[in-house]
Design a protein around this motif. Sequence first.
Motif, PDB file in Angstrom:
ATOM      1  N   UNK A 136      -0.926   4.597  13.095  1.00  9.72           N
ATOM      2  CA  UNK A 136       0.454   5.102  13.031  1.00  9.72           C
ATOM      3  C   UNK A 136       1.100   4.824  11.669  1.00  9.72           C
ATOM      4  N   UNK A 137       0.882   3.624  11.144  1.00 12.83           N
ATOM      5  CA  UNK A 137       1.555   3.198   9.914  1.00 12.83           C
ATOM      6  C   UNK A 137       0.792   3.584   8.640  1.00 12.83           C
ATOM      7  N   UNK A 176       5.114  -8.218   9.242  1.00 13.58           N
ATOM      8  CA  UNK A 176       5.458  -7.417   8.077  1.00 13.58           C
ATOM      9  C   UNK A 176       5.941  -6.003   8.344  1.00 13.58           C
ATOM     10  N   UNK A 177       6.543  -5.747   9.504  1.00 14.50           N
ATOM     11  CA  UNK A 177       7.117  -4.425   9.722  1.00 14.50           C
ATOM     12  C   UNK A 177       8.629  -4.491   9.523  1.00 14.50           C
ATOM     13  N   UNK A 178       9.191  -3.359   9.190  1.00 11.19           N
ATOM     14  CA  UNK A 178      10.626  -3.203   8.942  1.00 11.19           C
ATOM     15  C   UNK A 178      11.107  -4.078   7.787  1.00 11.19           C
ATOM     16  N   UNK A 179      10.203  -4.202   6.818  1.00 15.58           N
ATOM     17  CA  UNK A 179      10.523  -4.849   5.545  1.00 15.58           C
ATOM     18  C   UNK A 179      10.250  -3.813   4.460  1.00 15.58           C
ATOM     19  N   UNK A 180      11.239  -3.483   3.688  1.00 11.50           N
ATOM     20  CA  UNK A 180      11.037  -2.498   2.628  1.00 11.50           C
ATOM     21  C   UNK A 180      10.629  -1.152   3.193  1.00 11.50           C
ATOM     22  N   UNK A 202       7.878  -0.464   4.920  1.00 11.22           N
ATOM     23  CA  UNK A 202       7.046  -0.548   6.129  1.00 11.22           C
ATOM     24  C   UNK A 202       7.931  -0.483   7.376  1.00 11.22           C
ATOM     25  N   UNK A 203       8.477   0.687   7.628  1.00  9.74           N
ATOM     26  CA  UNK A 203       9.397   0.867   8.743  1.00  9.74           C
ATOM     27  C   UNK A 203       8.663   1.341   9.995  1.00  9.74           C
ATOM     28  N   UNK A 204       8.949   0.697  11.107  1.00 12.93           N
ATOM     29  CA  UNK A 204       8.397   1.080  12.397  1.00 12.93           C
ATOM     30  C   UNK A 204       9.550   1.129  13.386  1.00 12.93           C
ATOM     31  N   UNK A 205       9.812   2.306  13.901  1.00  8.20           N
ATOM     32  CA  UNK A 205      10.862   2.440  14.904  1.00  8.20           C
ATOM     33  C   UNK A 205      10.389   1.775  16.189  1.00  8.20           C
ATOM     34  N   UNK A 206      11.294   1.067  16.840  1.00  6.87           N
ATOM     35  CA  UNK A 206      10.932   0.369  18.067  1.00  6.87           C
ATOM     36  C   UNK A 206      10.585   1.357  19.174  1.00  6.87           C
TER      37      UNK A 206
END
Length: 169
Positions: A66-67, A10-14, A16-20
Motif C-alpha cells: 500500500x505504501x 514511522x507512518x504519518x511523519x513527513x 509517509x502518510x497512511x490514512x487510518x
Amino acid sequence: MTSYVALLRGVNLGKRQLKMEDLRRIAGDLGLENPSTYIASGNLLFASEKSETALKSALEASLAAHMGAPVGVMIRTAAEMAAVAAACPFDVPGNRAVAIFLDAPPPADAAEHAKNQANEEIALGGRELYVHYPDGQGPSKLGLPAAAKGTARNMNTVAKLAELAMGKA
C-alpha cells in the motif's frame, strides 16, 4: 480469539502518510476481526486467531504494498500491552515517558550505548525500552541504537491502547 495491538513504525511523519481508514481496510482485507484505530499515529486494534509472527508478516507485506515502502510493525496481545503499561519504572506524567516497542528483548547493555544522553533515564523491559524525558521528548537528542527498528509510544497512549485492547477480549 486473541485481542492484539499492532504498532506501526514511522507512518504519518513527513511524506509517509497512511490514512487510518486505509489501515482499517487493510486489516479487514486480511481477515482481522473488528479492526479499529487509535489516534493517527499507526495504532491498530483487532482480534485474530493467527499467531503474532503470521500477523506481523501479513501486515508488513500489505502495508509495504500500500505504501510503496517497508513499514515496521510491532505486535502485542492485549495482556502484553497491559503488562507494558504496568511495568513502566518511572513515576512521572505519561507524556514524559515512552515505551519503545521492539521485536525481541533489548540487549542488556542497550542503555550503555546511548548517544547524546543528557538527563534522560533508560530502563529495559521484556521487549521494550522505557525512556523518561524530564524535559520532554521534542528537545531531546538521545539516540538509542537498540531502538533503531522499534517504535515509541508515550505511556498515556500505551495505557489507552491497553484499555481499548482489553475491551476487545
